[in-house]
Design a protein around this motif. Structure first.
Motif, short mmCIF file in Angstrom:
data_model
loop_
_atom_site.label_atom_id
_atom_site.label_comp_id
_atom_site.label_asym_id
_atom_site.label_seq_id
_atom_site.Cartn_x
_atom_site.Cartn_y
_atom_site.Cartn_z
N ASP A 199 1.00 -1.32 -0.01
CA ASP A 199 0.10 -0.06 0.16
C ASP A 199 0.86 1.35 -0.03
OD1 ASP A 199 -2.31 -1.49 0.16
OD2 ASP A 199 -2.57 -1.44 2.18
N THR A 200 2.14 1.10 0.57
CA THR A 200 2.77 2.41 0.92
C THR A 200 4.39 2.01 0.57
OG1 THR A 200 3.01 1.83 3.11
CG2 THR A 200 1.14 3.47 2.34
N ARG A 206 1.05 6.83 -2.49
CA ARG A 206 1.53 5.52 -1.65
C ARG A 206 2.80 6.11 -0.96
NH1 ARG A 206 -0.42 0.97 -3.46
NH2 ARG A 206 -1.67 0.97 -5.07
N PHE A 207 3.55 7.28 -1.29
CA PHE A 207 4.90 7.53 -0.82
C PHE A 207 4.48 8.23 0.49
CE2 PHE A 207 7.80 11.16 -0.90
CZ PHE A 207 9.05 10.36 -0.82
N GLY A 251 5.05 4.41 8.59
CA GLY A 251 4.13 3.56 7.87
C GLY A 251 4.31 3.03 6.29
N ALA A 252 5.90 3.01 6.03
CA ALA A 252 6.00 2.40 4.96
C ALA A 252 5.88 0.76 4.97
CB ALA A 252 7.52 2.56 4.58
N HIS A 253 5.18 0.37 4.01
CA HIS A 253 5.00 -1.25 3.92
C HIS A 253 5.96 -1.74 2.83
CE1 HIS A 253 0.66 -1.00 5.52
NE2 HIS A 253 1.25 -0.29 6.26
N VAL A 265 8.56 -6.77 5.23
CA VAL A 265 8.10 -5.99 3.90
C VAL A 265 9.19 -6.08 2.81
CG1 VAL A 265 7.29 -4.07 5.40
CG2 VAL A 265 9.59 -4.02 4.90
N PRO A 266 8.74 -6.04 1.68
CA PRO A 266 9.79 -6.10 0.49
C PRO A 266 10.67 -4.88 0.40
CG PRO A 266 7.50 -5.27 -0.20
CD PRO A 266 7.54 -5.73 1.02
#
Length: 246
Positions: A107-108, A134-135, A171-173, A200-201
């Protein structure tokens, strides 16, 4: 499939033989070249501007030598739109591809880059590629692109610290390594995040982009001539590579 990796700086190519070999998979042959004229590193908008003339000349040379696709070896994607106008083979930008990959997986996303002066470039790309929703932010590790090869341990530690802050606090996914000089660090950053409880990737832009060329080439796809009309370069005064026209 022969892919030409063009580094838009006049310093020697800094991809090691091991790094280059790691990109030569799945039927790909990679070659790495520098521009003849341009800045020693690309970390600002002005650096990007000075890199473009040399990139145009290098892209045309590589196409004439038989390259099937071009990858611009810089997270600022300098000259991406321009090169798509002047060659008839696919031209890929590592920032655009990396952001598109993150958009399909999470998502982000957040970006970790080299210097604070590089952050506006990242934000420009986010806006241009339509990922503002998303950023979540960009952090800089305060190391110049030409310094990081000699400080791999320190670079990795700083990347891990800032990547964790983006995931935990912003909140970076997903995380993008916002410099092609960070090649090979993604696995270590992902492990660091996992130890902190975050799965997370982490996208390493150079291999992500090189391998993204494979389906385009196999399907015979390239940039649209409606979006990027074919441009014939005029004779250009002051740039020795173009003074005779093309």
């Amino acid at each position: 499939m022969r892919i030409s990796i063009i580094q838009p700086v006049s310093a020697p190519v800094d991809l090691s033989s091991e790094e280059l070999e790691g990109l030569c998979k799945h039927g790909i042959t990679c070659s790495a070249v520098n521009v003849n004229t341009g800045p020693v590193s690309v970390e600002s908008r002005s650096d990007k501007a000075f890199a473009v003339p040399g990139l145009i000349a290098a892209a045309q040379r590589e196409e004439q030598k038989g390259a099937d696709a071009i990858v611009i070896d810089c997270f600022g994607d300098p000259g991406l739109d321009t090169l798509r106008e002047v060659v008839d083979i696919p031209v890929l930008g590592v920032a655009q591809i990396s952001m598109n990959i993150c958009a399909s997986l999470a998502d982000t996303f957040g970006v970790v880059t080299v210097m604070n002066e590089s952050i506006p470039i990242v934000k420009d790309s986010v806006k241009a590629y339509g990922h503002e929703g998303r950023f979540v932010g960009c952090h800089a590790i305060d190391m110049r692109a030409f310094e990081i090869k000699g400080e791999v341990s320190e670079m990795t530690n700083r990347l891990a610290e800032h990547a964790l802050a983006l995931v935990r606090d912003k909140g970076a996914h997903s995380i993008i390594l916002g410099c092609t000089g960070f090649i090979g660090c993604a696995e270590a950053i992902k492990k660091h995040l996992e130890l902190s409880g975050f799965d997370v990737p982490v996208v390493d832009p150079m291999p992500a982009t090189v391998f993204s060329a494979i389906p385009l080439l196999r399907l015979g796809l390239r940039q649209s001539r409606e979006s990027y009309p074919r441009s014939t370069l005029k004779a250009t005064k002051g740039y020795t590579e173009f003074e005779s026209g093309s």
